[in-house]
Design an enzyme around this catalytic site. Structure first.
Site, short mmCIF file in Angstrom:
data_model
loop_
_atom_site.label_atom_id
_atom_site.label_comp_id
_atom_site.label_asym_id
_atom_site.label_seq_id
_atom_site.Cartn_x
_atom_site.Cartn_y
_atom_site.Cartn_z
N ARG A 119 0.86 -1.18 0.00
CA ARG A 119 0.00 0.00 0.00
C ARG A 119 0.90 1.23 0.00
NH1 ARG A 119 -3.86 -1.77 -1.87
NH2 ARG A 119 -6.02 -1.76 -1.13
N ASP A 136 4.46 0.46 -7.26
CA ASP A 136 3.23 0.29 -8.03
C ASP A 136 2.05 0.92 -7.28
OD1 ASP A 136 1.68 -0.83 -10.23
OD2 ASP A 136 0.91 -2.31 -8.80
N GLU A 168 -3.25 7.45 -3.39
CA GLU A 168 -4.36 6.53 -3.66
C GLU A 168 -5.14 6.13 -2.43
OE1 GLU A 168 -3.32 3.50 -7.03
OE2 GLU A 168 -1.65 3.56 -5.62
N HIS A 210 -0.28 1.28 -10.54
CA HIS A 210 -1.09 0.28 -9.83
C HIS A 210 -1.50 -0.85 -10.79
CE1 HIS A 210 -3.31 -0.05 -5.83
NE2 HIS A 210 -3.38 -1.24 -6.40
N GLY A 241 -0.56 -4.05 -10.34
CA GLY A 241 -0.32 -5.34 -9.70
C GLY A 241 -1.19 -6.46 -10.21
N SER A 242 -2.47 -6.20 -10.43
CA SER A 242 -3.37 -7.25 -10.91
C SER A 242 -3.76 -7.05 -12.37
CB SER A 242 -4.64 -7.28 -10.05
OG SER A 242 -5.36 -6.06 -10.17
#
Length: 330
Positions: free
Chosen positions: A232, A256, A261, A287, A289-290
């Site tokens: 985070r 990332d 955020e 961001h 990551g996924s």
């Protein structure tokens, strides 16, 4: 005013693929965007007034005021793992279920962590810019960096993502040292900071974790060490990182995730420190990551299944709360 449909209304706050749309459309009316543009919070809150369920994403925040404006809402199905932007206690009091997607993000986030580490250590950003400049004329003894092989890789946070990073590092010939604030049986943070050539941060934003890697921790790191944050944003103090880079104590920073955020923190910075954005010793992704096509489709379907569970009379399979009065809504 036209009569309300007997089918429940599901508010989807971000773009989802056709498979998730078709799944939800079997039992609900959808209020879902058709483009990837992120709607503004005021629009989401207004649309939530007619929603029985909400599929929520990273930019969303659900608090008491939001719940008061959404009297029909029965479930917030988060298409994400970290839920610090959602007031779970308020949802529980209001009789609203909250579910998450607990595991699909783990592998791609760990992969990206290693990609960021290698990109930062091997100066990929600078090398790419040099080739694109037209100045490259073949090999020269420049842009030397660091390698994972023979290094000490520290991991802060030994949950699913931390363990996935450890597993992927196993083939790189590095020694691994792990710290977790919730695991007194593991080495201390100071011990890991003192040894790590690479430090991977993979802790959630739980109480006490904000700025865990701040000025004091950075001062205890090895000179020239590289820092990678995929947990985070606010677990790392970005201002302190900028200062450590400027003073030459930190070798580089890759991330990332960013403090700006973390919507639930009222004093979060409005943006990313310009010193970090301009420093050549940084490497950032927005961001991602996924952000693997197959994984994002699976995440949306997982969130949709939690919604389906509720409307079919079952406890949502990935629920993280037990609403006190679920019958008062709907």
């Amino acid at each position: 005013m036209s009569p309300r449909s007997a089918r429940p209304c599901v508010l989807v706050t971000n773009w989802i693929d056709d498979a998730a749309r078709e799944f939800l459309a079997r039992f609900a009316e959808l209020d879902a965007p058709t483009t990837r543009e992120v709607p503004d919070p005021a629009s989401v809150r207004a649309r939530a007034a007619a929603a029985d369920a909400m599929m929520a994403f990273m930019p969303d925040t659900v608090d008491e005021a939001f719940l008061a404006a959404a009297p029909r809402l029965r479930i917030v199905a988060c298409a994400l793992k970290g839920f610090d932007n959602f007031d779970v206690a308020a949802c529980t009091r209001a009789g609203v279920w909250v579910s998450i997607v607990p595991d699909l993000l783990t592998a791609p986030t760990a992969e990206l962590a290693l990609g960021l580490a290698i990109g930062l250590a091997r100066r990929v950003r600078e090398g790419d810019g040099f080739v694109r400049s037209g100045e490259f004329r073949g090999w020269r003894p420049e842009l030397y960096g660091q390698g994972l092989d023979g290094s000490v890789a520290g991991i802060v946070g030994y949950g699913k993502v931390g363990r996935a990073i450890e597993a992927r590092l196993a083939g790189f010939g590095c020694e691994i040292a792990v710290h977790d604030p919730a695991r007194p049986d593991l080495p201390s943070l100071d011990a890991v900071l003192a040894r790590a050539d690479f430090l991977f941060v993979a802790v959630p934003l739980v109480p006490g974790a904000r700025h865990l890697i701040g000025q004091a921790a950075l001062a205890r790191m090895k000179p020239g060490a590289l820092l990678v944050n995929v947990g985070r944003g606010s677990t790392v103090a970005e201002t302190a990182v900028a200062e450590a880079l400027a003073q030459g104590r930190l070798g580089g920073y890759a991330a990332d995730v960013f403090e700006t955020e973390d919507w639930a923190l009222p004093d979060r910075p409005a943006g990313i420190d310009a010193r970090l954005r301009e420093d050549p010793r940084t490497l950032f992704t927005p961001h991602l990551g996924s952000a693997v096509t197959r994984v994002r489709a699976e995440i949306a379907l997982a969130a949709a299944r939690n919604i389906a569970d509720l409307f079919e009379g079952r406890r949502p399979r990935d629920a993280i709360n037990e609403p006190q009065s679920p019958s008062r809504r709907g």
